[in-house]
Design a protein around this motif. Sequence first.
Motif, PDB file in Angstrom:
ATOM      1  N   GLU A  32       4.367  -2.794   3.731  1.00 28.52           N
ATOM      2  CA  GLU A  32       4.732  -2.538   2.333  1.00 28.52           C
ATOM      3  C   GLU A  32       3.862  -1.434   1.737  1.00 28.52           C
ATOM      4  O   GLU A  32       4.345  -0.563   1.019  1.00 28.52           O
ATOM      5  CB  GLU A  32       4.607  -3.817   1.502  1.00 28.52           C
ATOM      6  CG  GLU A  32       5.657  -4.836   1.789  1.00 28.52           C
ATOM      7  CD  GLU A  32       7.067  -4.331   1.532  1.00 28.52           C
ATOM      8  OE1 GLU A  32       7.304  -3.651   0.509  1.00 28.52           O
ATOM      9  OE2 GLU A  32       7.949  -4.622   2.356  1.00 28.52           O
ATOM     10  N   ARG A  35       5.005   1.871   3.153  1.00 30.94           N
ATOM     11  CA  ARG A  35       6.257   2.321   2.541  1.00 30.94           C
ATOM     12  C   ARG A  35       5.987   2.958   1.180  1.00 30.94           C
ATOM     13  O   ARG A  35       6.553   4.002   0.850  1.00 30.94           O
ATOM     14  CB  ARG A  35       7.250   1.175   2.416  1.00 30.94           C
ATOM     15  CG  ARG A  35       8.551   1.673   1.799  1.00 30.94           C
ATOM     16  CD  ARG A  35       9.742   0.756   1.863  1.00 30.94           C
ATOM     17  NE  ARG A  35       9.488  -0.583   1.398  1.00 30.94           N
ATOM     18  CZ  ARG A  35       9.834  -1.658   2.101  1.00 30.94           C
ATOM     19  NH1 ARG A  35      10.416  -1.538   3.278  1.00 30.94           N
ATOM     20  NH2 ARG A  35       9.602  -2.857   1.615  1.00 30.94           N
ATOM     21  N   LEU A  36       5.115   2.345   0.397  1.00 33.22           N
ATOM     22  CA  LEU A  36       4.783   2.916  -0.904  1.00 33.22           C
ATOM     23  C   LEU A  36       4.120   4.281  -0.732  1.00 33.22           C
ATOM     24  O   LEU A  36       4.429   5.225  -1.460  1.00 33.22           O
ATOM     25  CB  LEU A  36       3.876   1.975  -1.689  1.00 33.22           C
ATOM     26  CG  LEU A  36       3.472   2.463  -3.073  1.00 33.22           C
ATOM     27  CD1 LEU A  36       4.692   2.713  -3.947  1.00 33.22           C
ATOM     28  CD2 LEU A  36       2.548   1.463  -3.726  1.00 33.22           C
ATOM     29  N   ASP A  38       4.548   6.361   1.733  1.00 34.44           N
ATOM     30  CA  ASP A  38       5.589   7.292   2.177  1.00 34.44           C
ATOM     31  C   ASP A  38       6.492   7.694   1.012  1.00 34.44           C
ATOM     32  O   ASP A  38       6.793   8.875   0.828  1.00 34.44           O
ATOM     33  CB  ASP A  38       6.446   6.673   3.289  1.00 34.44           C
ATOM     34  CG  ASP A  38       5.665   6.456   4.581  1.00 34.44           C
ATOM     35  OD1 ASP A  38       4.573   7.051   4.733  1.00 34.44           O
ATOM     36  OD2 ASP A  38       6.157   5.675   5.424  1.00 34.44           O
ATOM     37  N   GLU A  39       6.918   6.710   0.226  1.00 36.49           N
ATOM     38  CA  GLU A  39       7.809   6.993  -0.902  1.00 36.49           C
ATOM     39  C   GLU A  39       7.118   7.804  -1.980  1.00 36.49           C
ATOM     40  O   GLU A  39       7.755   8.586  -2.672  1.00 36.49           O
ATOM     41  CB  GLU A  39       8.345   5.688  -1.492  1.00 36.49           C
ATOM     42  CG  GLU A  39       9.337   4.989  -0.588  1.00 36.49           C
ATOM     43  CD  GLU A  39       9.785   3.645  -1.127  1.00 36.49           C
ATOM     44  OE1 GLU A  39       9.328   3.241  -2.220  1.00 36.49           O
ATOM     45  OE2 GLU A  39      10.588   2.991  -0.450  1.00 36.49           O
ATOM     46  N   GLY A  40       5.817   7.607  -2.123  1.00 35.76           N
ATOM     47  CA  GLY A  40       5.064   8.336  -3.130  1.00 35.76           C
ATOM     48  C   GLY A  40       4.649   9.727  -2.686  1.00 35.76           C
ATOM     49  O   GLY A  40       3.995  10.453  -3.421  1.00 35.76           O
ATOM     50  N   ARG A 138       6.007  -5.693  -3.568  1.00 38.12           N
ATOM     51  CA  ARG A 138       7.399  -5.220  -3.627  1.00 38.12           C
ATOM     52  C   ARG A 138       7.859  -5.102  -5.068  1.00 38.12           C
ATOM     53  O   ARG A 138       8.549  -4.154  -5.428  1.00 38.12           O
ATOM     54  CB  ARG A 138       8.313  -6.161  -2.852  1.00 38.12           C
ATOM     55  CG  ARG A 138       8.119  -6.074  -1.362  1.00 38.12           C
ATOM     56  CD  ARG A 138       8.987  -7.056  -0.629  1.00 38.12           C
ATOM     57  NE  ARG A 138       8.681  -7.026   0.796  1.00 38.12           N
ATOM     58  CZ  ARG A 138       8.937  -8.007   1.634  1.00 38.12           C
ATOM     59  NH1 ARG A 138       9.538  -9.105   1.201  1.00 38.12           N
ATOM     60  NH2 ARG A 138       8.613  -7.900   2.901  1.00 38.12           N
ATOM     61  N   GLU A 141       6.180  -2.094  -6.626  1.00 36.79           N
ATOM     62  CA  GLU A 141       6.813  -0.868  -6.134  1.00 36.79           C
ATOM     63  C   GLU A 141       8.067  -0.565  -6.938  1.00 36.79           C
ATOM     64  O   GLU A 141       8.302   0.579  -7.315  1.00 36.79           O
ATOM     65  CB  GLU A 141       7.162  -1.001  -4.651  1.00 36.79           C
ATOM     66  CG  GLU A 141       5.957  -0.939  -3.744  1.00 36.79           C
ATOM     67  CD  GLU A 141       6.326  -1.074  -2.273  1.00 36.79           C
ATOM     68  OE1 GLU A 141       7.426  -0.665  -1.892  1.00 36.79           O
ATOM     69  OE2 GLU A 141       5.481  -1.585  -1.521  1.00 36.79           O
ATOM     70  N   ARG A 142       8.883  -1.589  -7.228  1.00 33.30           N
ATOM     71  CA  ARG A 142      10.090  -1.365  -8.038  1.00 33.30           C
ATOM     72  C   ARG A 142       9.713  -0.891  -9.428  1.00 33.30           C
ATOM     73  O   ARG A 142      10.324   0.014  -9.967  1.00 33.30           O
ATOM     74  CB  ARG A 142      10.928  -2.647  -8.109  1.00 33.30           C
ATOM     75  CG  ARG A 142      11.730  -2.929  -6.861  1.00 33.30           C
ATOM     76  CD  ARG A 142      12.801  -3.952  -7.120  1.00 33.30           C
ATOM     77  NE  ARG A 142      12.279  -5.201  -7.643  1.00 33.30           N
ATOM     78  CZ  ARG A 142      11.843  -6.216  -6.892  1.00 33.30           C
ATOM     79  NH1 ARG A 142      11.855  -6.131  -5.593  1.00 33.30           N
ATOM     80  NH2 ARG A 142      11.386  -7.318  -7.471  1.00 33.30           N
ATOM     81  N   HIS A 145       8.687   2.806  -9.334  1.00 30.32           N
ATOM     82  CA  HIS A 145       9.792   3.743  -9.136  1.00 30.32           C
ATOM     83  C   HIS A 145      10.765   3.730 -10.309  1.00 30.32           C
ATOM     84  O   HIS A 145      11.475   4.701 -10.515  1.00 30.32           O
ATOM     85  CB  HIS A 145      10.506   3.444  -7.821  1.00 30.32           C
ATOM     86  CG  HIS A 145       9.632   3.701  -6.636  1.00 30.32           C
ATOM     87  ND1 HIS A 145       9.096   4.934  -6.371  1.00 30.32           N
ATOM     88  CD2 HIS A 145       9.166   2.868  -5.673  1.00 30.32           C
ATOM     89  CE1 HIS A 145       8.343   4.874  -5.277  1.00 30.32           C
ATOM     90  NE2 HIS A 145       8.369   3.622  -4.837  1.00 30.32           N
TER      91      HIS A 145
END
Length: 147
Positions: A32, A35-36, A38-40, A138, A141-142, A145
């Motif tokens: 998790e 992923r954050l 990577d997304e950031g 999680r 993270e939502r 974003h």
Amino acid sequence: MSDVEGATQPNLRDLACEIGQVQVYWCFLENEMQRLLDEGGSAQTLDKGLIVSRWKRLMKTVRGSDQTKIKSLIEAVETVARMRNLLAHGIKVVNANPWEENTAYAICREQNGTEHKLTIDMIKNLSCDIERITLSLRRVERDIHDA
């Protein structure tokens, strides 16, 4: 519980299974965090260091989300990371007598020599705490974003 005939308490296999559970749930938590990162877009800029350290640095820079919640989450991760690291890197002794109560535990040593006795119940609770933090991450993270 124990597969030893007549035994009613956890045996070494039970203890090892609980320690393994901690490691599996820890992997989910790190996934998790990754992923954050990577997304950031931080995977390239913060590519040095452990995932947890990189994630903490990123979380401290996040704006537009509940900072109290983020601070609390960072503290929770640091707490479970200490115990997880003891189990992953510091086990000195394990014990589990399936015929006696309260004998399933691991004694772990920190790098500074301090020893900690982690009972099987503490280890089970650690797995639950890591899972809870993963689910909280999680949700954060939502929030990040959506902000």
